[in-house]
Scaffold this motif. Structure first.
Motif, mmCIF file in Angstrom:
data_model
loop_
_atom_site.group_PDB
_atom_site.id
_atom_site.type_symbol
_atom_site.label_atom_id
_atom_site.label_comp_id
_atom_site.label_asym_id
_atom_site.label_seq_id
_atom_site.Cartn_x
_atom_site.Cartn_y
_atom_site.Cartn_z
ATOM 1 N N ALA A 276 -4.960 40.577 -15.650
ATOM 2 C CA ALA A 276 -5.160 41.064 -14.511
ATOM 3 C C ALA A 276 -6.422 41.673 -14.151
ATOM 4 C CB ALA A 276 -3.764 41.435 -13.790
ATOM 5 N N ALA A 277 -6.624 42.668 -15.254
ATOM 6 C CA ALA A 277 -7.655 43.638 -15.287
ATOM 7 C C ALA A 277 -9.124 42.949 -15.379
ATOM 8 C CB ALA A 277 -7.464 44.567 -16.502
ATOM 9 N N ASN A 278 -8.928 41.916 -16.142
ATOM 10 C CA ASN A 278 -10.251 41.096 -16.309
ATOM 11 C C ASN A 278 -10.514 40.454 -15.115
ATOM 12 O OD1 ASN A 278 -10.228 41.592 -19.220
ATOM 13 N ND2 ASN A 278 -9.130 39.885 -20.104
ATOM 14 N N ARG A 279 -9.596 39.797 -14.440
ATOM 15 C CA ARG A 279 -9.832 39.205 -13.189
ATOM 16 C C ARG A 279 -10.594 40.066 -11.998
ATOM 17 N NH1 ARG A 279 -8.499 35.930 -16.400
ATOM 18 N NH2 ARG A 279 -7.513 33.916 -15.939
ATOM 19 N N TRP A 280 -9.939 41.443 -12.247
ATOM 20 C CA TRP A 280 -10.272 42.199 -11.219
ATOM 21 C C TRP A 280 -11.797 42.947 -11.667
ATOM 22 C CZ3 TRP A 280 -8.395 42.342 -6.676
ATOM 23 C CH2 TRP A 280 -7.154 42.131 -6.487
ATOM 24 N N ASN A 281 -12.164 43.106 -12.608
ATOM 25 C CA ASN A 281 -13.586 43.191 -13.257
ATOM 26 C C ASN A 281 -14.599 42.093 -12.800
ATOM 27 O OD1 ASN A 281 -12.720 45.465 -14.447
ATOM 28 N ND2 ASN A 281 -12.563 44.630 -16.454
ATOM 29 N N TYR A 282 -13.796 40.898 -12.734
ATOM 30 C CA TYR A 282 -14.642 39.618 -12.622
ATOM 31 C C TYR A 282 -14.920 39.708 -10.808
ATOM 32 C CZ TYR A 282 -16.482 34.851 -12.372
ATOM 33 O OH TYR A 282 -16.980 33.898 -12.455
ATOM 34 N N TYR A 283 -13.737 40.214 -10.242
ATOM 35 C CA TYR A 283 -13.954 40.093 -8.927
ATOM 36 C C TYR A 283 -15.119 41.230 -8.165
ATOM 37 C CZ TYR A 283 -12.250 41.201 -4.070
ATOM 38 O OH TYR A 283 -12.031 41.333 -2.658
ATOM 39 N N GLN A 284 -14.849 42.398 -9.085
ATOM 40 C CA GLN A 284 -15.783 43.456 -8.757
ATOM 41 C C GLN A 284 -17.363 42.831 -9.071
ATOM 42 O OE1 GLN A 284 -15.076 46.378 -7.379
ATOM 43 N NE2 GLN A 284 -17.386 46.526 -7.060
ATOM 44 N N ALA A 285 -17.629 42.160 -9.949
ATOM 45 C CA ALA A 285 -19.021 41.749 -10.396
ATOM 46 C C ALA A 285 -19.262 40.751 -9.327
ATOM 47 C CB ALA A 285 -18.956 40.728 -11.643
ATOM 48 N N LYS A 286 -18.547 40.028 -8.692
ATOM 49 C CA LYS A 286 -18.717 39.195 -7.636
ATOM 50 C C LYS A 286 -19.163 39.870 -6.298
ATOM 51 C CE LYS A 286 -18.449 35.041 -9.604
ATOM 52 N NZ LYS A 286 -19.642 33.928 -9.635
ATOM 53 N N SER A 287 -18.252 40.815 -6.261
ATOM 54 C CA SER A 287 -18.620 41.776 -4.829
ATOM 55 C C SER A 287 -20.052 42.326 -4.834
ATOM 56 C CB SER A 287 -17.540 42.756 -4.998
ATOM 57 O OG SER A 287 -16.223 42.312 -4.600
ATOM 58 N N ASN A 288 -20.227 42.703 -6.291
ATOM 59 C CA ASN A 288 -21.883 43.602 -6.336
ATOM 60 C C ASN A 288 -22.779 42.313 -6.180
ATOM 61 O OD1 ASN A 288 -20.667 45.788 -7.256
ATOM 62 N ND2 ASN A 288 -20.792 45.087 -9.459
ATOM 63 N N LYS A 289 -22.767 41.204 -6.398
ATOM 64 C CA LYS A 289 -23.673 40.084 -6.202
ATOM 65 C C LYS A 289 -23.750 39.808 -4.671
ATOM 66 C CE LYS A 289 -23.653 37.812 -10.835
ATOM 67 N NZ LYS A 289 -23.125 36.441 -11.646
ATOM 68 N N GLN A 290 -22.419 39.629 -4.258
ATOM 69 C CA GLN A 290 -22.517 39.632 -2.616
ATOM 70 C C GLN A 290 -23.131 40.593 -2.089
ATOM 71 O OE1 GLN A 290 -18.761 39.217 -0.965
ATOM 72 N NE2 GLN A 290 -19.298 39.526 0.910
ATOM 73 N N ASN A 291 -22.905 41.853 -2.380
ATOM 74 C CA ASN A 291 -23.652 43.134 -1.581
ATOM 75 C C ASN A 291 -25.384 43.128 -1.886
ATOM 76 O OD1 ASN A 291 -21.137 44.115 -1.029
ATOM 77 N ND2 ASN A 291 -21.014 45.420 -2.729
ATOM 78 N N LEU A 292 -25.555 42.556 -2.996
ATOM 79 C CA LEU A 292 -27.098 42.233 -3.254
ATOM 80 C C LEU A 292 -27.778 41.470 -2.381
ATOM 81 C CD1 LEU A 292 -27.352 42.968 -6.950
ATOM 82 C CD2 LEU A 292 -28.195 44.602 -5.200
ATOM 83 N N ALA A 293 -26.750 40.452 -2.234
ATOM 84 C CA ALA A 293 -27.293 39.098 -1.463
ATOM 85 C C ALA A 293 -27.158 39.443 0.064
ATOM 86 C CB ALA A 293 -26.392 37.965 -1.444
ATOM 87 N N GLU A 294 -26.211 40.208 0.629
ATOM 88 C CA GLU A 294 -26.333 40.817 1.808
ATOM 89 C C GLU A 294 -27.517 41.786 1.998
ATOM 90 O OE1 GLU A 294 -22.510 42.329 2.434
ATOM 91 O OE2 GLU A 294 -21.516 40.319 2.660
ATOM 92 N N LEU A 295 -27.729 42.566 1.194
ATOM 93 C CA LEU A 295 -28.807 43.469 1.381
ATOM 94 C C LEU A 295 -30.192 42.694 1.332
ATOM 95 C CD1 LEU A 295 -29.770 46.602 1.450
ATOM 96 C CD2 LEU A 295 -29.806 46.186 -1.289
ATOM 97 N N ALA A 296 -30.449 41.589 0.618
ATOM 98 C CA ALA A 296 -31.486 40.910 0.682
ATOM 99 C C ALA A 296 -31.836 40.461 2.074
ATOM 100 C CB ALA A 296 -31.426 39.801 -0.569
ATOM 101 N N MET A 297 -30.642 40.193 2.552
ATOM 102 C CA MET A 297 -30.734 39.395 4.142
ATOM 103 C C MET A 297 -31.491 40.381 4.863
ATOM 104 S SD MET A 297 -27.204 37.294 4.147
ATOM 105 C CE MET A 297 -27.538 36.976 5.730
#
Length: 207
Positions: free
Chosen positions: A69-90
């Motif tokens: 579960a902890a590994n999945r949440w870490n992966y979830y956080q990594a995707k959130s960071n990428k999403q935030n960067l993409a939203e910022l780039a927009m």
């Protein structure tokens, strides 16, 4: 006793040996009772060991699921960071927002799947923990039952030496209590816990 070692006698061994050299019916009854109690105690001890092993195995499964579960949440956080960067780039000037809109949508979909997996592993971990706690409590019941039978065997040995009738009665009382505890453990019944729960509920209701 062998010629190359020694053997430590327990209360049951002494009871049988004493009975073998005596002719009274009282000693014979005590010896038979002790043999029966030793057998029951051995069965209770086996069940106690088995439930302890199960509790440890379930707790290990819970830890594995928690790690997943902890590994999945870490992966979830990594995707959130990428999403935030993409939203910022927009929002940057001289940037075509459509170029990153698809990335944002993809990251959102991936995050949903990852979140579901993480929650699934967390639920499995909680379930294994609950099973471990239940079995560990059952182990404690078996341990109490085994201890009661051991005490009864010791009382029987003392009874054999002293011929005290009250000790004879005490032997059966303690042995009966141990057998009752074993039955409760076998049936997964916790009368003490239920009683404490009722008392706690009554106390809470009184306030």
């Amino acid at each position: 006793m062998s010629g190359h070692g020694f053997h430590v006698h327990g209360p049951h061994d002494h009871a049988v040996e004493h009975s073998a050299h005596g002719n009274d019916k009282f000693s014979g009854n005590i010896a038979v009772t002790t043999a029966i109690l030793a057998t029951i105690g051995a069965l209770f001890g086996y069940q106690g060991g088995a439930t302890q092993n199960d509790a440890a195995m379930f707790k290990n499964n819970a830890a594995i699921a928690k790690t997943e579960a902890a590994n999945r949440w870490n992966y979830y956080q990594a995707k959130s960071n990428k999403q935030n960067l993409a939203e910022l780039a927009m929002t940057l000037p001289n940037v075509d927002p459509e170029k990153y809109r698809a990335d944002v949508a993809r990251y959102k979909a991936e995050k949903d799947d990852i979140r579901k997996e993480a929650e699934k592993w967390e639920a499995q971990s909680a379930e294994w923990d609950k099973k471990s706690d239940t079995v560990l409590h059952q182990h404690h019941q078996w341990a109490l039952a085994t201890t009661a039978e051991q005490i009864a065997i010791a009382l029987a040995a003392i009874t054999l030496l002293t011929h005290r009738r009250w000790l004879h009665i005490a032997t059966y009382v303690v042995a009966g209590a141990g057998i009752l505890l074993g039955i409760f453990a076998w049936l997964h019944v916790d009368p003490l816990g239920a009683l404490l729960g009722k008392l706690g509920g009554a106390a809470a209701g009184g306030h």
